[in-house]
Structures are given as C-alpha cells and as structure tokens.
Write an enzyme that holds these catalytic residues in place. Structure first.
Site, short mmCIF file in Angstrom:
data_model
loop_
_atom_site.label_atom_id
_atom_site.label_comp_id
_atom_site.label_asym_id
_atom_site.label_seq_id
_atom_site.Cartn_x
_atom_site.Cartn_y
_atom_site.Cartn_z
N CYS A 72 -33.77 -60.06 35.34
CA CYS A 72 -33.04 -60.94 36.24
C CYS A 72 -33.75 -62.29 36.17
CB CYS A 72 -33.17 -60.34 37.64
SG CYS A 72 -32.70 -61.42 39.00
N SER B 186 -34.95 -63.93 38.45
CA SER B 186 -36.11 -63.98 39.36
C SER B 186 -37.40 -63.56 38.65
CB SER B 186 -35.87 -63.07 40.57
OG SER B 186 -34.72 -63.48 41.26
N HIS C 298 -38.60 -66.68 37.09
CA HIS C 298 -39.15 -67.69 38.02
C HIS C 298 -40.66 -67.54 38.16
CE1 HIS C 298 -35.33 -69.23 39.06
NE2 HIS C 298 -34.97 -68.33 39.96
N HIS D 203 -37.49 -55.64 38.33
CA HIS D 203 -37.04 -55.14 39.64
C HIS D 203 -35.59 -54.67 39.62
CE1 HIS D 203 -35.85 -59.38 39.51
NE2 HIS D 203 -34.90 -59.06 40.37
N CYS E 217 -30.48 -55.01 41.44
CA CYS E 217 -30.46 -56.42 41.86
C CYS E 217 -29.10 -57.07 41.64
CB CYS E 217 -31.58 -57.23 41.20
SG CYS E 217 -31.67 -58.89 41.93
N1 LIG Z 1 -31.05 -63.98 46.71
C1 LIG Z 1 -31.28 -62.90 45.99
O1 LIG Z 1 -31.44 -61.79 46.52
C2 LIG Z 1 -31.31 -63.01 44.51
C3 LIG Z 1 -31.19 -61.86 43.73
C4 LIG Z 1 -31.12 -62.01 42.34
C5 LIG Z 1 -31.22 -63.25 41.75
N2 LIG Z 1 -31.38 -64.34 42.56
C6 LIG Z 1 -31.42 -65.69 41.97
O2 LIG Z 1 -30.08 -66.00 41.57
C7 LIG Z 1 -30.11 -66.94 40.49
C8 LIG Z 1 -29.24 -66.45 39.36
O3 LIG Z 1 -29.79 -65.28 38.78
P1 LIG Z 1 -29.17 -64.65 37.43
O4 LIG Z 1 -30.06 -63.52 37.04
O5 LIG Z 1 -27.71 -64.43 37.59
O6 LIG Z 1 -29.41 -65.87 36.41
P2 LIG Z 1 -28.84 -66.11 34.93
O7 LIG Z 1 -29.86 -66.88 34.20
O8 LIG Z 1 -28.35 -64.83 34.35
O9 LIG Z 1 -27.54 -67.02 35.19
C9 LIG Z 1 -27.59 -68.35 35.64
C10 LIG Z 1 -26.29 -69.03 35.23
O10 LIG Z 1 -26.29 -70.35 35.78
C11 LIG Z 1 -25.81 -71.25 34.81
N3 LIG Z 1 -26.29 -72.61 35.11
C12 LIG Z 1 -27.51 -73.15 34.84
N4 LIG Z 1 -27.56 -74.42 35.30
C13 LIG Z 1 -26.36 -74.69 35.88
C14 LIG Z 1 -25.80 -75.81 36.54
N5 LIG Z 1 -26.50 -76.95 36.66
N6 LIG Z 1 -24.54 -75.73 37.02
C15 LIG Z 1 -23.81 -74.58 36.87
N7 LIG Z 1 -24.30 -73.48 36.25
C16 LIG Z 1 -25.55 -73.53 35.76
C17 LIG Z 1 -26.32 -70.69 33.50
O11 LIG Z 1 -25.58 -71.18 32.38
C18 LIG Z 1 -26.12 -69.18 33.73
O12 LIG Z 1 -24.82 -68.78 33.33
C19 LIG Z 1 -31.60 -67.11 40.14
O13 LIG Z 1 -32.11 -68.25 40.80
C20 LIG Z 1 -32.23 -65.86 40.73
O14 LIG Z 1 -33.60 -66.03 41.02
C21 LIG Z 1 -31.42 -64.25 43.91
ZN LIG Z 2 -33.17 -60.04 40.74
#
Ligand SMILES: NC(=O)c1ccc[n+]([C@@H]2O[C@H](COP(=O)([O-])OP(=O)(O)OC[C@H]3O[C@@H](n4cnc5c(N)ncnc54)[C@H](O)[C@@H]3O)[C@@H](O)[C@H]2O)c1
Ligand SMILES: [Zn+2]
Ligand SMILES: [Zn+2]
Length: 380
Positions: free
Chosen positions: A47, A49, A52, A69, A180
């Site tokens: 993921c 995260s 990060h 995770h 997740c």
């Molecule tokens: N709150 C929670 O419980 C929780 C859980 C999981 C993940 N997250 C967070 O969610 C976010 C996404 O996670 P993911 O695993 O899906 O990431 P990922 O890398 O799989 O996907 C991110 C997407 O965002 C796009 N992107 C990047 N910059 C952009 C912009 N400026 N405008 C529009 N789109 C853009 C990318 O092209 C990609 O398709 C991360 O920050 C992660 O840490 C939070």
């Molecule tokens: Zn996650």
C-alpha cells in the site's frame, strides 16, 4: 517436529533505512507471548502507506523495520490466553485493533481503539508489542514491527485483538486486500461519508484505495462519479467500476476544483481524497458544494504542512472529515467483508494488477511508484 514455542527462522524484507530498497534477509521470529498469535503469511500486497515510511521527509520514521499491513495468512501457534484463534485458522492481520472493551470499541460511532497510543501518528504506533519488545531479530539486532502487522515476513506475530478470523475456504490471495485498500476506500464511502443514492461524488486518485472508493460510490447509488488522476491509464478500470467522468488535471487549463464546480452546478455532494498531500486535499475540499458538501480525507500527507482551512469554509456548511481503515471495526467486520467477496457481492479481483513472488518486493514498489500497478500481491 512442530514449531510451537520455538524461534522460527524465515525470510523477511527489512527496511534498514529511509529511501533505500528493502533487503531480503533471514530473520528470527520469537514465539507469541500472552495474547499474541504467530502467523504464516501466505499473501501480502503493498500500500502507499508502506512507501510513506521510507520517504526521507516522513516525520518520526523508525528503522530497521519490517513493513507490510495488507495480508492474509494461517495461524501457526498461539500464546497463553488466546481463546479466539487456533493453529490452522485463516486470518487477516489488522493494523486497526479492536479490543472490544475500551470506550471507543464500545461506541458505534468510531472504529478507533484505545489500544492505539500515539494519536498524532498512527503509522508510528504499534511498532513494538504490548510488553514493549519486538518479536523480530536480524543479524543480532531487534527489528521494529510496523502498525502491529509487519506482513513483509514469512512469519509475523500480532496481538489477538489485531486479527480477523476467516472461513476455511477463504481465498487468501484476494482477501489480503481487505487488510487495507478495499476496506479503507469502500468503508470511507459507506461508513464515514455515508454517500446517499442519487448524489454526485468526486474521487481524487485511482490507486487501490481510490478504486475501492469508486466501488463504494457505485454501490451507494451515486448518480455521478467523477474521478481524477494524473495518470490517464487508470481511467479504463475506473469506468468499468462505475466512474462516469474522468479528469486528468494535466490536460486542463484551469485548476481541477474549478472544473468540477462548473461541471456540477456549484460542487459535488461528496469528495474523497485518495492520494495524500496538501494541494490535493485543498482541491478536494474546494470541489464540494456549500450547504452540505462532505470532503473525506483518506490520503496521508508527507513533507508538507497539511490542509489550512478557514472558518468560513466550514460555516458555509461544508464538512471536512477523514477515515482510518474505512471506519470498520476490523475484528467483527472484516470476516463479513470476506464472506461478501466469497458470495460475489464485492469485487477484489479488479484491484489486483500483478502477482509476484515475495522476493520481488522492490519490483512491486517500483510498479507502484511508476503508476503501473493497482495492487501487487506478493506470494511467499
Ligand atoms: N486513511 C487510511 O486509513 C489509509 C489507508 C490506506 C492508504 N491510505 C493513504 O491513501 C493514499 C493512497 O494510497 P494507495 O495505496 O491507493 O496509493 P497508490 O499509489 O496506489 O495510488 C495513488 C494514485 O494517486 C494518483 N495521483 C498522484 N498524484 C496525483 C495528483 N496530483 N492528482 C490526482 N491523482 C494523483 C496516482 O497516479 C495513483 O493512481 C496514500 O496516501 C496512503 O497512505 C490511507
Ligand atoms: Zn494501507
Ligand atoms: Zn478498544
């Protein structure tokens, strides 16, 4: 010769420091202590995260650590006092614990659990077990756990309140995504924002989390699902899952929020930020209508100061909220989500773009950084 009560030597990916590839090493995994469970991980996805933590600007990074995770596995052995799990059970480790006893667990209003202590930084929480020690050793050094799960290891140890039990016929290569991505995105819509039928939605970012959010909006009966990504290759899948309009900010000559406000006669009912970063959070909040618009933050910001919100924006009737793990109380909800996948009510298959052997974990990170994957499932 069983392994119960003994140290297990196995393969794991160690992050020795920030901004470096993970290193596949032999680790020693100690037996589970009181109310702990040792699990053989069968499938783990990654993921954003996880990435990060490796970012040089992530505040409070801790190394060496075993990340991961979003996984599923089989119980190898249980420590004293564990009554809900036995060797052979199929399980999903949960970074969001559910002790079932604290004031948060007893309230239907949150999935937060008082077992978490570092309220300011949930990703830095649960880096050691309850007794303040690690179960992992590599080259004689103790290794940190990550979010109470550390699934980038063939065997891991988790607390018995950080674990969901599955049916014996669960498909671990798919239900790992309930650890997740799917639960977070889908739950943000269903549990946190509570999207209503006929409403308009905007979803920023189409990774594993964002596409799960699209599925949640579709299932909630949204009439318009506007998706935004800087990688147009993500749009085909988003449309297949229910997106009605696809926008790439790079192709527009106005800020994305202005375009969305114009398209929707003043803004959407619900926006979801699934990328991370102050600029996108701002765009998501600007995209919701005054009066009743709800902006739900899912992404995590690294290297900026987050969102600066004026009182007037909120006085005008917008709601700014966020989610952790989609609001699910994991121990009780994740088994139901797994059953829904088995009964074909939920689509996890759509999220898996790649399946690789665990040794290729760094390749999986590269696929994510290059935007080529949705979710890569790694198999031990
Ligand atoms: N709150 C929670 O419980 C929780 C859980 C999981 C993940 N997250 C967070 O969610 C976010 C996404 O996670 P993911 O695993 O899906 O990431 P990922 O890398 O799989 O996907 C991110 C997407 O965002 C796009 N992107 C990047 N910059 C952009 C912009 N400026 N405008 C529009 N789109 C853009 C990318 O092209 C990609 O398709 C991360 O920050 C992660 O840490 C939070
Ligand atoms: Zn996650
Ligand atoms: Zn609790």
């Amino acid at each position: 010769m069983g392994t119960k009560g003994k140290i297990i030597k196995c393969k794991a990916a160690i992050a020795w420091e920030a901004n470096k590839p993970l290193s596949i090493e032999e680790v020693e995994v100690a037996p589970p202590k009181d109310h702990e469970v040792r699990i053989q991980i069968i499938a783990t996805a990654l993921c954003h995260s996880d990435a990060h933590i490796l970012h040089p600007q992530f505040e409070g990074g801790f190394f060496p650590v075993i990340l991961g995770h979003e996984a599923a596995g089989i119980v190898e052995s249980v420590g004293p006092g564990v009554t809900n799990f036995k060797p052979g059970d199929k399980v999903i480790p949960l970074y969001a614990p559910q002790c079932g006893k604290c004031k948060f667990c007893l309230s239907p209003r949150t999935n937060f659990c008082g077992k978490l202590k570092h309220f300011k930084n949930p990703m830095g929480d649960q880096k050691l077990m309850e007794d303040g020690t690690s179960r992992f050793t590599c080259k004689g050094k103790p290794i940190y756990h990550f979010m109470g799960t550390s699934t980038f290891s063939q065997y891991t140890v988790v607390s018995d309140v950080n674990l969901a039990k599955l049916d014996d016929d669960a498909n671990l290569e798919r239900v790992c995504l309930l650890g997740c991505a799917f639960s977070t995105g889908y739950g943000a819509v269903i549990n946190n924002a509570k999207v209503t039928p006929g409403s308009t939605c905007a979803i920023f970012g189409l990774g594993g989390v964002g596409l799960s959010t699209v599925m949640g909006c579709k299932a909630s009966g949204a009439s318009r699902i506007i998706v935004i990504d800087i990688n147009s290759e993500k749009f085909t899948k988003a449309k297949a899952l229910g997106a009605t309009d696809c926008l790439n900010p790079k192709d527009l000559d106005k800020p994305i929020q202005e375009v969305i406000v114009e398209m929707t006669n003043g803004g959407v009912d619900f926006a979801f930020e699934c990328v991370g970063g102050a600029k996108i959070m701002r765009a998501a909040l600007d995209s919701v209508t005054v009066g009743w618009g709800v902006c739900t933050i899912i992404g995590v910001n690294v290297g900026d100061n987050g969102l600066n919100v004026s009182a007037v924006e909120l006085l005008m009737g917008r709601t700014l909220t966020g989610t952790s793990f989609g609001g699910w109380k994991g121990v009780t909800s994740v088994p139901k989500l797994a059953a829904d996948y088995k009964n074909k009510k939920l689509d996890l298959d759509a999220l898996v773009s790649h399946t690789l052997p665990f040794d290729k974990v760094n390749e999986a990170f590269d696929l994510m950084y290059q935007g080529k994957s949705i979710r890569t499932v790694l198999l031990f």
